[in-house]
Design a protein around this motif. Structure first.
Motif, PDB file in Angstrom:
ATOM      1  N   PRO A 122       0.913  -1.166   0.068  1.00 24.65           N
ATOM      2  CA  PRO A 122      -0.172  -0.076   0.177  1.00 24.65           C
ATOM      3  C   PRO A 122       0.845   1.343  -0.011  1.00 24.65           C
ATOM      4  N   GLY A 123       1.846   1.211   0.746  1.00 27.47           N
ATOM      5  CA  GLY A 123       2.649   2.467   0.700  1.00 27.47           C
ATOM      6  C   GLY A 123       3.479   2.727  -0.596  1.00 27.47           C
ATOM      7  N   LYS A 124       4.010   1.573  -1.147  1.00 27.68           N
ATOM      8  CA  LYS A 124       4.929   1.834  -2.329  1.00 27.68           C
ATOM      9  C   LYS A 124       3.849   2.229  -3.429  1.00 27.68           C
ATOM     10  N   MET A 125       2.675   1.640  -3.547  1.00 19.79           N
ATOM     11  CA  MET A 125       1.744   1.919  -4.621  1.00 19.79           C
ATOM     12  C   MET A 125       1.075   3.213  -4.316  1.00 19.79           C
ATOM     13  N   ASP A 126       1.016   3.636  -3.137  1.00 18.34           N
ATOM     14  CA  ASP A 126       0.530   5.030  -3.195  1.00 18.34           C
ATOM     15  C   ASP A 126       1.418   5.964  -3.688  1.00 18.34           C
ATOM     16  N   LYS A 127       2.693   5.883  -3.544  1.00 12.43           N
ATOM     17  CA  LYS A 127       3.746   6.665  -4.272  1.00 12.43           C
ATOM     18  C   LYS A 127       3.741   6.492  -5.704  1.00 12.43           C
ATOM     19  N   MET A 128       3.516   5.586  -6.269  1.00 13.53           N
ATOM     20  CA  MET A 128       3.468   5.113  -7.660  1.00 13.53           C
ATOM     21  C   MET A 128       2.362   5.796  -8.102  1.00 13.53           C
ATOM     22  N   LEU A 129       1.095   5.690  -7.613  1.00 15.88           N
ATOM     23  CA  LEU A 129      -0.147   6.053  -8.213  1.00 15.88           C
ATOM     24  C   LEU A 129       0.037   7.453  -8.013  1.00 15.88           C
ATOM     25  N   GLY A 130       0.564   8.149  -6.949  1.00  7.44           N
ATOM     26  CA  GLY A 130       0.783   9.568  -6.695  1.00  7.44           C
ATOM     27  C   GLY A 130       1.588  10.163  -8.196  1.00  7.44           C
ATOM     28  N   GLN A 131       2.659   9.304  -8.506  1.00 11.90           N
ATOM     29  CA  GLN A 131       3.256   9.949  -9.515  1.00 11.90           C
ATOM     30  C   GLN A 131       2.750   9.906 -10.956  1.00 11.90           C
ATOM     31  N   ILE A 132       1.549   8.930 -11.062  1.00  9.65           N
ATOM     32  CA  ILE A 132       0.563   8.924 -12.310  1.00  9.65           C
ATOM     33  C   ILE A 132      -0.326   9.644 -12.169  1.00  9.65           C
TER      34      ILE A 132
END
Ligand code: MSP
Length: 512
Positions: A464-474
């Motif tokens: 959840p933490g990493k994907m929040d960052k990834m989605l944040g960039q997209i």
């Protein structure tokens, strides 16, 4: 909204949390997050098992009261779970008043149904495992000569006491029928056969009270007996829902009890029979995972090699731990934890595959069009194949999650990531830019970014933490990983031309 109720075992308070405990809880959390994203009304329960002779003895050794020992270990668990991004909806303690009321109510129900009687009990007891063994069982396991426990191989003691019994034998046929009529009731399949064979070999009535120690819940109306710790413990799954006072129907029966293979008999035999006796519905599924060794060795107190969550968290990101545990070993099988394996998997699957696809795609989007998505024009077969792969992955991953096959879901997601990296090579956006083929360049970059977005959403329950960052960039800041649903965000084509993405910030830097 359809309910989804997932549980972990409740952990004994005479031991500190270790790898085995975080494993089940992480798996349950991944399921809970996935089901929330699938718009289900999730209830995710974990907690602690505080009663019994073992805890009483451990407390005595330390010169403190059992409840003090329990309080200390509870504090550990309660501070550990947020560190591992665990989103349990409740935390049940078996020493709580709500639990005690519920267990005693269940006991009375079993009594009123004529399934409890008083008798006399003679057996062999393993204190560390809190398990009673019959003479025949010890003989079968070749433990009779040495009088040792078939599970842990430590000594067993002869015990003789007045005891209440539960008529387990009366439910043998109904349980066999239930297992046969419900192929998903016990997972994985190999465990199902194991349970069936055990039940078919004949069930003995179960001794369900003790007079030899006091740290437990008293038998209603006969207070010198305490209720057997496994009856006490298993009931947590309904006492946490408010049994018997509150309406349990919102969440009961549970969709899945996640457990380790060592406690399958309790969950797939005793618990269902108790529920039948109390005229309550049975859980839909009991899934038993395997055991971890650490660097090739069995974790044990005597070797002092239990892997502590704090040691893991000191070195690795929460999400990397979560990913590794569910990716490394097929859920249901035994496996070995090693720091080398963790590093290798991280570097190849997260840094090289996912991280690289994200970084290069965003870098090109920023270089060639200021991070702004362009129009899709003249979609080609190669583009359609990528979309079909993403959509196939969504369906297959979701089916795998329904069967607790986390490793299959992750492998399928990784396939799409590898497809994405191939798609980059095959379309060579740098050459399209050089040839000023903007229409094709925009189309290719759009497909890459949408693929990455949908990969991030599918990986969100795991990391959840990493994907929040990834989605944040997209996506930008608006997509909150803790509340978004597949229905809202899972469709291909959500991002519109003109959408601005960020510059890449690596989320999976290589590990040396
Ligand atoms: N209190 C009981 C469960 C009652 S549930 C109604 C209990 N507690 S426990 O703390 O001893 O174990 C909890 C879980 O940890 C079990 O599911 C067990 O399988 C798991 N593990 C303990 N060691 C493990 C490994 N080495 N590997 C994987 N899981 C292991 O049992």
């Amino acid at each position: 909204m359809e309910s989804y109720y997932v549980t972990t075992p409740i952990y004994y308070v005479n031991d500190e949390p270790h790898l085995g405990h975080i494993y089940t809880t992480i798996a349950a959390d991944v399921l809970a997050r996935h089901q929330r994203m699938a718009s289900r009304n999730v209830f995710f329960l974990t907690g602690v098992d505080e009663h019994g002779q073992k805890v009483q003895q451990a407390a005595e050794t330390r010169g403190i009261a059992p409840i003090e020992l329990a309080d200390q270990v509870v504090a550990r668990y309660q501070s550990l779970w947020p560190e591992l991004a665990i989103t349990n909806d409740d935390f049940i303690r078996t020493s709580s008043e709500r639990h005690k009321q519920g267990v005693q109510a269940l006991w009375r129900r079993l009594e009123n149904a004529g399934t409890i009687y008083k008798g006399f009990y003679e057996d062999w007891y393993c204190v560390p495992c809190e398990t009673y063994w019959k003479e025949t069982q010890l003989k079968e396991a070749e433990c009779w000569e040495e009088k040792k426990c078939p599970d842990c191989e430590r000594g067993v003691d002869k015990v003789q006491e007045e005891s209440y019994f539960f008529r387990l034998s009366a439910f043998q046929d109904r349980l066999i029928e239930h297992i046969n009529a419900n192929p998903d009731f016990i997972g994985p399949d190999s465990r199902r056969n194991e349970v069936l064979r055990f039940v078919e070999s004949g069930l003995n009535d179960l001794s369900v009270s003790r007079t030899t120690f006091s740290w437990g819940i008293p038998v209603p109306g006969d207070e010198k007996h305490v209720i057997y710790v496994w009856i006490d413990a298993l009931s947590n799954y309904i006492t946490a829902l408010g049994f018997p006072d509150q309406q349990m129907e919102e969440h009961w029966p549970a969709n899945v009890h996640l457990i380790g293979k060592d406690i399958l008999r309790f969950h797939a035999i005793y618990w269902p029979c108790m529920l039948m006796a109390a005229d309550l519905p049975l859980p839909k599924r009991v899934f038993a995972h395997g055991w971890w060794t650490v660097e090739g060795k069995k974790m044990s107190k005597s070797l002092g090699n239990a892997l502590r969550p704090a040691d893991l968290l000191e070195q690795y990101d929460t999400d990397v731990i979560r990913y590794f545990l569910l990716r490394e070993v097929p859920f249901g099988q035994d496996g070995d934890f090693s720091f080398d394996a963790l590093k290798q998997r991280y570097n190849s699957e997260l840094a090289n595959d996912v991280g690289n696809l994200l970084n290069r795609s965003l870098a090109m989007l920023n270089k060639y069009s200021g991070g702004v998505l362009g129009q899709v024009s003249d979609e080609e077969n190669i583009d359609r194949a990528l979309i079909a792969d993403v959509e196939g992955m969504q369906m297959e991953a979701s089916r795998a999650m329904d069967k607790q096959a986390f490793h299959i879901a992750l492998e399928r997601i990784n396939e799409v990531v590898r497809h994405g990296n191939r798609y980059v090579e095959e379309n060579a956006p740098w050459a399209l830019a050089k040839a000023s083929n903007t229409a094709r360049l925009d189309t290719v970059l759009y497909h890459l970014i949408e693929t990455l977005r949908l990969v991030a959403i599918q990986l969100a329950p795991f990391m959840p933490g990493k994907m929040d960052k990834m989605l944040g960039q997209i996506h930008g800041e608006d997509a909150d990983i803790n509340v978004l649903t597949y229905a809202q965000y899972g469709g291909w084509g959500l991002l519109k031309p003109g959408h601005q993405c960020s510059k890449p910030t690596p989320i999976f830097p290589r590990m040396d």
